[in-house]
Write an enzyme that holds these catalytic residues in place. Sequence first.
Site, PDB file in Angstrom:
ATOM      1  N   ALA A 125       1.093  -0.975   0.007  1.00  0.00           N
ATOM      2  CA  ALA A 125       0.354   0.131  -0.111  1.00  0.00           C
ATOM      3  C   ALA A 125       0.949   0.870  -0.146  1.00  0.00           C
ATOM      4  O   ALA A 125       1.665   1.422   0.796  1.00  0.00           O
ATOM      5  CB  ALA A 125      -0.856  -0.380   1.037  1.00  0.00           C
ATOM      6  N   GLU A 245      10.206  -5.737  -8.145  1.00  0.00           N
ATOM      7  CA  GLU A 245       8.520  -5.890  -9.499  1.00  0.00           C
ATOM      8  C   GLU A 245       9.131  -5.735 -10.547  1.00  0.00           C
ATOM      9  O   GLU A 245       7.710  -6.133 -11.030  1.00  0.00           O
ATOM     10  CB  GLU A 245       7.620  -4.903  -7.934  1.00  0.00           C
ATOM     11  CG  GLU A 245       6.180  -5.387  -8.572  1.00  0.00           C
ATOM     12  CD  GLU A 245       5.833  -4.116  -7.618  1.00  0.00           C
ATOM     13  OE1 GLU A 245       4.915  -4.095  -7.387  1.00  0.00           O
ATOM     14  OE2 GLU A 245       6.441  -2.582  -7.446  1.00  0.00           O
TER      15      GLU A 245
END
Length: 386
Positions: A125, A245
């Site tokens: 988040a 990522e």
Amino acid sequence: MDFAYSPEQADLSAHLRNWMDAKVTKAQARAWEADEGNYPVRLWNLMTEQGLHAVGLPEEYGGAGSGVMDQMIVCRELSRNLGGLSFVWGVSSFCAKSVALYAQEVMKRELLPRLAAGEIRMSIAVTEPGGGTDLLGGMRTTASKVDGGWRINGQKIWSTGAKAADYLLVLARTDPHASKPSRGVTMFLIPNPAAGLQIEAIPKLGMRSMSSCSVFLDDVFVAEDHVIGEVNRGWYQMLPTLNNERIMIAAMCAGVMDAVLEDALEYMQHREAFGRPIGQFQALQHYIADIAMWRQQASLMTNHAAWLQETGQPCGTESMMAKVVATEHAGHATDLGIQILGGMGYAQETDMQRYWRDVRLFRIGPITSEMSRNSIAESFGLPRSF
């Protein structure tokens, strides 16, 4: 330099491909993806049974002890059938890397074995509604020091898998007077549920069962041992996770292009028009050649970036390049895949439309192609353009 798989890596790739075709088929992926808002728990459990959540985690904490190359192989083979639903594995894997690198020892001992065993899930988040790509400049979420920990207030958006996560990896500003936007921010691990934490799903184009969410933080208390890394240095310590990522996103897109080629070739060999298989038509053969060349480019750049990270070398620019090339080529490839299948490519009973919907996201997130190009250009000594 040879970036081909080692014999062990080739075995891993082949094993996963066989396992996917037996246990996690494209038909199952279509059904899971269409079940909007309902997290595919069965898929998570199948990955647990296969030991995939341990990949990339240290052996001393119950992990498989494997590196970035193995992570990339897992991501690619999952994506061949799952498309974007490989994020069911990927999101927790990204978060686990930050925990393994920077969490306090007590948290590593508590959480990493449970992550490796598939007992808990995590979600990132970080992005904010008013920031988007301007992650740091637009950050309004704050964390204030209190007795025994911190109080966090703010809002996050596009937190994939947050509703089904047991922990959220949150970036918040801890020093409002820092000299640069990249300073004065800290990573926190917030348990879910928690008092003051509210999570709402956002309906979206692809990966519909893997909800992306808005996260609201209203005076959420986080204990001191849930600080990840050093206070005020969270951005710098998140960078290895972000590079990882981007490499995984590139691998995911290479896996989707594996699927596009596979499905297109199968269709072209059986579909007939004008009295012959459409695989004999030159225009469609050119489409196949283009997709194959795009996949090869993406594969080589992804393997290179993964090798750099695994061997401890700088890989920020290379991971960004791999992400841009792979995501843009995957977008072109899935669009041509729909064109090859014609009307059936647009039908929900086939997978081309699912691949197309999934990969469209990756030119936007986790970083836009435009911002990626800015960073690549800066790495060659050009001034900042934004």
